[in-house]
Motif scaffolding. Structure first.
Motif, mmCIF file in Angstrom:
data_model
loop_
_atom_site.group_PDB
_atom_site.id
_atom_site.type_symbol
_atom_site.label_atom_id
_atom_site.label_comp_id
_atom_site.label_asym_id
_atom_site.label_seq_id
_atom_site.Cartn_x
_atom_site.Cartn_y
_atom_site.Cartn_z
ATOM 1 N N ASP A 153 0.878 -1.168 0.000
ATOM 2 C CA ASP A 153 0.000 0.000 0.000
ATOM 3 C C ASP A 153 0.917 1.220 0.000
ATOM 4 O O ASP A 153 1.674 1.433 0.958
ATOM 5 N N LEU A 154 0.874 2.004 -1.065
ATOM 6 C CA LEU A 154 1.689 3.218 -1.095
ATOM 7 C C LEU A 154 1.332 4.127 0.082
ATOM 8 O O LEU A 154 0.217 4.050 0.610
ATOM 9 N N PRO A 155 2.239 4.995 0.499
ATOM 10 C CA PRO A 155 1.958 5.873 1.638
ATOM 11 C C PRO A 155 0.654 6.646 1.455
ATOM 12 O O PRO A 155 0.434 7.293 0.432
ATOM 13 N N GLY A 156 -0.234 6.532 2.458
ATOM 14 C CA GLY A 156 -1.517 7.218 2.426
ATOM 15 C C GLY A 156 -2.641 6.402 1.822
ATOM 16 O O GLY A 156 -3.806 6.811 1.886
ATOM 17 N N PHE A 157 -2.338 5.228 1.256
ATOM 18 C CA PHE A 157 -3.355 4.389 0.625
ATOM 19 C C PHE A 157 -3.493 3.070 1.383
ATOM 20 O O PHE A 157 -2.585 2.662 2.115
ATOM 21 N N GLY A 158 -4.635 2.393 1.156
ATOM 22 C CA GLY A 158 -4.835 1.123 1.843
ATOM 23 C C GLY A 158 -4.710 1.296 3.341
ATOM 24 O O GLY A 158 -5.392 2.129 3.940
ATOM 25 N N GLU A 159 -3.794 0.541 3.932
ATOM 26 C CA GLU A 159 -3.590 0.607 5.387
ATOM 27 C C GLU A 159 -2.290 1.306 5.754
ATOM 28 O O GLU A 159 -1.849 1.222 6.896
ATOM 29 N N SER A 160 -1.674 1.988 4.804
ATOM 30 C CA SER A 160 -0.426 2.704 5.076
ATOM 31 C C SER A 160 -0.710 4.143 5.485
ATOM 32 O O SER A 160 -1.533 4.821 4.863
ATOM 33 N N ALA A 161 -0.017 4.608 6.503
ATOM 34 C CA ALA A 161 -0.160 5.986 6.960
ATOM 35 C C ALA A 161 0.391 6.948 5.911
ATOM 36 O O ALA A 161 1.207 6.565 5.075
#
Length: 346
Positions: free
Chosen positions: A93-101
């Motif tokens: 998950d790229l940063p800010g997407f999915g479950e990534s902060a």
């Protein structure tokens, strides 16, 4: 440039739809991201069942999958399952997407750095394939990011597959002209985030299906329900709207880079054997870019899929998997040949 070859390697037979693969948080520059793992299964027989006896020389390599704008690691569930006959698969998950902060600041550079960090982590993991370059597969924004990564860190990339890569264009689809102009204006992303919050997850998923698929009726009901549930979970994250609008702003800003930082110039310096995949019904990124990108990449093949939209890995996972496997097979043959004689161009 040449037409993509399709591998004849037996693939798992379609069956019950698989749930998203499990994942874990991996540290990257400025934070951490979720990385899902699809374990290697090894070859299957002609009926798509696990082979009774795995050959001792069965290919066991590694791949990293990078999603597009508004997507997540779950976009790769089906394709990664097919490619597990050859690859240990990882999808972030790229940063800010999915479950990534979210990152401290949204930009293409931040996404590129996150992918480089995850690639280094994948390469270093113990087991078969440790220390070897990774097969990098990117869609849309993830395709653009993957071009940058392959150009800057050729030591990490065995092959490069680009599915409807969001390469710089200077004439965007008419439906996006006003929206993109607004997103580039100071203060407007915050307004866009508030407006998005007023649209239900079901409405957004239906809109995405119409926009991203050549034939939305191909999408199984279970996958639609999964997408709606994922959208609901994402809405609970305070940064969800920011990630989409500000990454879009970073994407469009990157289009105006000149010199060595221009993505088309980056593509010309990619050393890895490459595959360009495009659906001829892509409404988001003009399919006319497909042959142009394949011509610019020094060692590329092209697969244009009839009737398919922007997300070939979701809408047509088997022909996509066969093209990716053929690329890996031919790259391995070329590497083996170079050890005993003159290098062969794929």
């Amino acid at each position: 440039m040449s037409d993509a070859r399709l591998s004849e390697t037996p693939l798992p037979r379609p069956g019950v739809l698989l749930p998203p693969w499990p994942g874990a948080m991996v540290p990257v520059t400025g934070g951490e991201v979720l990385v899902r793992h699809t374990p290697w299964t090894g070859p299957v027989d002609d009926d798509g069942q696990p082979a009774a006896d795995l050959p001792p020389d069965a290919p066991h390599e590694r791949a990293l999958y990078v999603h597009g704008l508004g997507g997540a690691s779950t976009n790769w569930t089906d394709l990664a399952a097919l490619l597990a006959v050859r690859f240990d698969g990882y999808a972030l998950d790229l940063p800010g997407f999915g479950e990534s902060a979210p990152p401290p600041r949204y930009s293409i550079h931040r996404h590129v750095q996150a992918v480089v960090d995850v690639l280094e982590w994948v390469v270093a993991r113990p087991g078969p394939g440790q220390g070897a370059p990774v097969h990098l597969v990117g869609n849309s924004l993830g395709g653009l990011v993957s071009v940058w990564v392959a150009a800057r860190r050729p030591d990490l990339v065995a092959t490069l597959t680009l599915i409807s890569a969001a390469m710089p264009v200077y004439r965007v689809p008419a439906a996006f002209d006003r929206a993109i102009t607004l997103v580039l204006l100071p203060g407007v992303p915050s307004l866009a985030e508030r407006r998005m919050a007023g649209v239900s997850p079901e409405q957004r998923v239906r809109g995405l299906l119409q926009m991203c698929f050549g034939d939305p009726t191909r999408v199984p009901r279970e996958r639609v329900e999964e997408a709606v549930e994922e959208m609901r979970r994402r809405d609970e994250q305070p940064w969800a709207g920011q990630a989409l609008t500000r990454s879009l702003r970073g994407l469009m800003t990157s289009y105006f880079r000149v010199g060595r930082a221009n993505a088309w110039r980056m593509a010309r310096s990619v050393q890895a054997p490459s595959l360009v995949v495009w659906g001829d019904r892509d409404k988001l990124v003009d399919p006319k870019l497909a042959p142009r990108l394949a011509e610019v990449l020094p060692d590329a093949r092209l697969q244009v899929q009839a009737g398919i939209g922007h997300l070939a890995m979701l809408e047509a996972p088997e022909p996509t998997a066969r093209a990716v496997l053929a690329l890996a097979e031919d790259a391995a043959s070329a590497t083996a040949g170079s050890a005993t004689g003159p290098a062969q161009r794929v």
